[in-house]
Design a protein around this motif. Structure first.
Motif, mmCIF file in Angstrom:
data_model
loop_
_atom_site.group_PDB
_atom_site.id
_atom_site.type_symbol
_atom_site.label_atom_id
_atom_site.label_comp_id
_atom_site.label_asym_id
_atom_site.label_seq_id
_atom_site.Cartn_x
_atom_site.Cartn_y
_atom_site.Cartn_z
ATOM 1 N N ASP A 90 41.179 51.523 34.133
ATOM 2 C CA ASP A 90 41.211 50.257 33.406
ATOM 3 C C ASP A 90 42.067 49.218 34.124
ATOM 4 O O ASP A 90 41.690 48.041 34.222
ATOM 5 C CB ASP A 90 41.729 50.475 31.993
ATOM 6 C CG ASP A 90 43.092 51.162 31.980
ATOM 7 O OD1 ASP A 90 43.444 51.799 32.983
ATOM 8 O OD2 ASP A 90 43.808 51.056 30.966
ATOM 9 N N LEU A 91 43.212 49.636 34.674
ATOM 10 C CA LEU A 91 44.064 48.691 35.400
ATOM 11 C C LEU A 91 43.421 48.273 36.715
ATOM 12 O O LEU A 91 43.570 47.134 37.153
ATOM 13 C CB LEU A 91 45.435 49.307 35.649
ATOM 14 C CG LEU A 91 46.325 49.479 34.419
ATOM 15 C CD1 LEU A 91 47.645 50.116 34.803
ATOM 16 C CD2 LEU A 91 46.564 48.145 33.738
ATOM 17 N N SER A 92 42.698 49.191 37.356
ATOM 18 C CA SER A 92 41.987 48.831 38.587
ATOM 19 C C SER A 92 40.919 47.778 38.305
ATOM 20 O O SER A 92 40.750 46.817 39.072
ATOM 21 C CB SER A 92 41.346 50.081 39.192
ATOM 22 O OG SER A 92 40.611 49.759 40.350
ATOM 23 N N SER A 93 40.216 47.944 37.178
ATOM 24 C CA SER A 93 39.209 46.955 36.794
ATOM 25 C C SER A 93 39.852 45.603 36.503
ATOM 26 O O SER A 93 39.334 44.553 36.900
ATOM 27 C CB SER A 93 38.441 47.453 35.575
ATOM 28 O OG SER A 93 37.511 46.494 35.129
ATOM 29 N N ASP A 94 41.015 45.623 35.822
ATOM 30 C CA ASP A 94 41.725 44.370 35.536
ATOM 31 C C ASP A 94 42.191 43.700 36.828
ATOM 32 O O ASP A 94 42.160 42.461 36.941
ATOM 33 C CB ASP A 94 42.924 44.642 34.637
ATOM 34 C CG ASP A 94 42.510 44.980 33.221
ATOM 35 O OD1 ASP A 94 41.352 44.683 32.868
ATOM 36 O OD2 ASP A 94 43.326 45.549 32.478
ATOM 37 N N LEU A 95 42.624 44.494 37.790
ATOM 38 C CA LEU A 95 43.086 43.928 39.061
ATOM 39 C C LEU A 95 41.932 43.252 39.804
ATOM 40 O O LEU A 95 42.110 42.194 40.425
ATOM 41 C CB LEU A 95 43.710 45.030 39.912
ATOM 42 C CG LEU A 95 44.471 44.579 41.161
ATOM 43 C CD1 LEU A 95 45.631 43.666 40.778
ATOM 44 C CD2 LEU A 95 44.978 45.778 41.944
ATOM 45 N N ILE A 96 40.734 43.843 39.734
ATOM 46 C CA ILE A 96 39.557 43.218 40.354
ATOM 47 C C ILE A 96 39.238 41.892 39.659
ATOM 48 O O ILE A 96 38.859 40.901 40.312
ATOM 49 C CB ILE A 96 38.346 44.167 40.291
ATOM 50 C CG1 ILE A 96 38.616 45.443 41.085
ATOM 51 C CG2 ILE A 96 37.096 43.484 40.826
ATOM 52 C CD1 ILE A 96 38.820 45.245 42.559
ATOM 53 N N LYS A 97 39.401 41.850 38.342
ATOM 54 C CA LYS A 97 39.168 40.592 37.620
ATOM 55 C C LYS A 97 40.135 39.506 38.080
ATOM 56 O O LYS A 97 39.748 38.340 38.207
ATOM 57 C CB LYS A 97 39.314 40.826 36.118
ATOM 58 C CG LYS A 97 38.223 41.684 35.510
ATOM 59 C CD LYS A 97 38.451 41.866 34.020
ATOM 60 C CE LYS A 97 37.373 42.749 33.403
ATOM 61 N NZ LYS A 97 37.603 42.983 31.949
ATOM 62 N N GLN A 98 41.366 39.890 38.331
ATOM 63 C CA GLN A 98 42.345 38.901 38.808
ATOM 64 C C GLN A 98 41.967 38.411 40.207
ATOM 65 O O GLN A 98 42.166 37.240 40.530
ATOM 66 C CB GLN A 98 43.758 39.494 38.814
ATOM 67 C CG GLN A 98 44.197 40.156 37.519
ATOM 68 C CD GLN A 98 43.773 39.393 36.283
ATOM 69 O OE1 GLN A 98 43.897 38.179 36.198
ATOM 70 N NE2 GLN A 98 43.255 40.126 35.301
#
Length: 660
Positions: A309-317
């Motif tokens: 989930d944090l990896s996905s959020d980092l890609i969004k950033q």
């Protein structure tokens, strides 16, 4: 008894039977007398002392009177105030006069030691805000908490003392307070005063947060195994990002990012970047190519070490960061296209194999092609070195054709796709067949087919409109001579040619067909219009967005040109004044005089013209009232004629549509 007689020995004060005693012997005998325990059984002693208390001299005291005395003492004491439970409550409870007195006293006692003033203020605030903080990052509060809850009088006093200390001392105090923050937390002491002062300094001087990156990183490393202290330090490092995007980005890259893989810090590191990008997304903060590429490398290196989930959020950033870069990157993106293309994995990625990180890179390449058409030429130069990356980009364009194609210039894209197809054909001539080239060649053909399948010219509708127009002209010609076709100009021409009879039958057939066609159009046109409107709605919206974008760009260009002129005008005037003293003032004087003259004569001419028209022209039949009446009459007559013609036209259509 020497003389043989009895003598009385001195017992003047005591009798023989012990009835008279002195005071000392009385006291002694009282003390050494029998105890209560020797006379009364031990089990009855407690009941004997019931209702009695023993005072400090071991004397019995009445218990009820003691209770009354204590109650009276409690009533005399003032009621104690309840301690505040929140930081904002503690800050509001601070007496501004007390703080002002502390500041004034320290300024007098230590006039040449501003750091002492600030340390005393920090100690005072810490003592007044002894509130336990569960979340050192204040994630459930606004970003400006707790500084935003500071009462105005307290805040003014703090701002004044920080200003009086000077910027150099304030920066030194910032570094000292960071260390004090960590040390005091480790000792279990209150640090809310440190937090308020650090936040206030970062708000006024954002650069303090990244002025000593090495020292800050060393301090963070010393306490990173203790999350409450580590998160408190990260929160303090990131306060400069509330007002300065570059400071916040530098703090994130150099102080937050190195510990992103630590479980206790991962979420806060990603959340801070998200808040930073959201805060400055709509502001004029330019992201350089180097910063964008560095962010790509950072995300690529760290994303696999994070939870999903944090990896996905980092890609969004990263996607947000990409949008910020292209929104202010200009239209010279050949270098950007080249660098981003080389960052794609050297393999063909299609469909599910295109991971989110690579998708952001491919979307960045599409943005380059959209904003700078010359990137197509750069792309063609990279075919041989980046053939698989090019195949990934072509597959993305093909799979997202409806979304991507309106953003690209088809002419340049067609040249690029055609050239790649030719390059692939040359490679396939060899003995070894490359599956990627085979797939990409098919993708290129699909894209070319999409671009060549354009809408054809509507010959059917054009022919129909042409026939209707000709029919209308002939109808008017016949109507002009009273409806007698042989007498019309068309009939005379046909009679001279010897085809009048045949033409009359053809004319009737044409009129009947045209009438039926008109009725069909009248019935079906609204349906087809609605369908056409539905199909073209996305393109209309795209055109609207393009016009708005162009309008905004023109405003920006106008503003830049205006600012440039304003900036350079004093320089130009100074140069002219240097080489031709007095010329500028003379020109201003002549211009002002000329403007006044033009203004005066224009006003006079306007008055003269207005009076002439009122007195000489618009009189009699040309009076405004009469002209208005005539205009209204003409409009009414025209409306009646149009209505009459429309009814006649409908009758004719109905009549001719019944002719076989």
């Amino acid at each position: 008894m020497s003389n043989g007689q009895w003598e009385v020995v001195g017992k003047s004060k005591k009798s023989q039977n012990g009835k008279i005693k002195n005071k000392e012997e009385d006291k002694k005998s009282f003390k050494n007398g029998p105890k209560l325990e020797d006379i009364i059984p031990h089990s009855q002693i407690k009941s004997f002392y019931a209702g009695m208390e023993i005072d400090d001299d071991r004397k019995p005291v009445n218990k009820n009177s003691a209770k009354k005395k204590k109650a009276q003492e409690k009533k005399a004491e003032p009621p104690k105030q309840k301690p505040p439970k929140t930081i904002e409550g503690a800050l509001e409870a601070i007496d501004p006069n007390e703080l002002a007195n502390i500041i004034t006293t320290n300024k007098v006692r230590f006039s040449n030691a501003p750091l002492v003033w600030l340390k005393e203020v920090a100690s005072f605030l810490n003592s007044k805000t002894q509130i336990e903080v569960d979340d050192p990052t204040f994630s459930n509060y606004p970003s400006t908490y707790p500084l935003s809850t500071l009462p105005p009088e307290i805040r003014t006093s703090l701002e004044n003392v920080l200003q009086d200390a000077g910027k150099a001392n304030a920066q030194l105090f910032f570094d000292v307070t960071l260390t004090a923050l960590a040390n005091d937390i480790s000792r279990g002491q209150s640090v809310n005063g440190h937090r308020v002062l650090l936040q206030m300094l970062a708000n006024d001087y954002p650069e303090f947060c990244t002025a000593s990156v090495q020292k800050s990183a060393s301090l963070r490393n010393s306490y990173q195994n203790r999350p409450p202290i580590g998160l408190s330090l990260l929160w303090a490092f990131g306060q400069g990002g509330l007002t300065d995007f570059s400071v916040g980005l530098k703090a994130w890259q150099e102080l937050f990012l190195p510990i992103i893989e630590l479980k206790n810090y991962s979420k806060y590191v990603v959340v801070y970047l998200s808040n930073l990008l959201d805060r400055f997304a709509k502001m004029d903060n330019k992201v350089t190519l180097e910063q964008f590429l560095a962010m790509c490398d950072t995300v690529n290196a760290k994303r696999n070490g994070l939870p999903k989930d944090l990896s996905s959020d980092l890609i969004k950033q990263l996607s947000k960061f990409k949008d910020m870069y292209f929104s202010r990157s200009g239209n010279k993106l050949q270098v950007s296209f080249n660098q981003i293309m080389k960052k794609l994995p050297n393999q063909f990625l299609s469909g599910s194999t295109l991971d989110p990180y690579s998708r952001v890179l491919v979307e960045s390449l599409v943005n380059c092609l959209e904003r700078d058409d010359s990137c197509n030429a750069t792309w063609r130069q990279l075919f041989h070195r980046c053939s698989k990356q090019s195949a990934t980009l072509l597959d993305f364009i093909n799979n997202n054709w409806a979304e991507v194609s309106p953003r690209l210039k088809r002419k340049s894209l067609k040249v690029t796709v055609t050239e790649y197809k030719l390059v692939g054909a040359d490679v396939l001539k060899g003995k070894k067949k490359d599956e990627t080239i085979i797939k990409t060649t098919k993708i290129c053909q699909d894209i070319l087919d999409r671009m060549t399948s354009t809408r054809r010219f509507p010959w059917l509708w054009a022919s129909f409109l042409l026939l209707v127009s000709i029919g209308g002209l002939v109808s008017y010609d016949v109507y002009r001579v009273g409806g007698n076709f042989p007498k019309s100009a068309t009939g005379k021409v046909l009679k001279d040619l010897g085809v009048l009879e045949h033409s009359q039958r053809a004319w009737q057939k044409t009129l009947s067909t045209s009438a039926r066609g008109y009725l069909w159009v009248e019935t079906n046109a609204p349906i087809y219009y609605a369908q056409t409107l539905e199909v073209s709605k996305p393109y209309i919206e795209l055109s609207k967005d393009s016009i708005i974008f162009a309008y905004k760009k023109s405003l920006i260009l106008y503003g830049n040109a205006k600012d440039y002129v304003i900036e350079k005008t004093p320089v130009v005037l100074a140069t002219i004044e240097h080489y031709a003293p007095g010329l500028v003032d003379n020109v201003k004087g002549y211009a002002s005089s000329g403007y006044e003259v033009v203004k005066k004569y224009s006003n006079d001419y306007y008055q003269f013209t207005s009076d002439y028209l009122k007195t000489k022209v618009f009189v009699g039949e040309w009076a405004p009232e009469i002209l208005q009446n005539k205009t209204q009459t003409a409009l009414n007559v025209t409306r009646e004629h149009v209505t009459t013609y429309f009814h006649w036209f409908r009758q004719q259509v109905s009549l001719y549509s019944e002719i076989p």
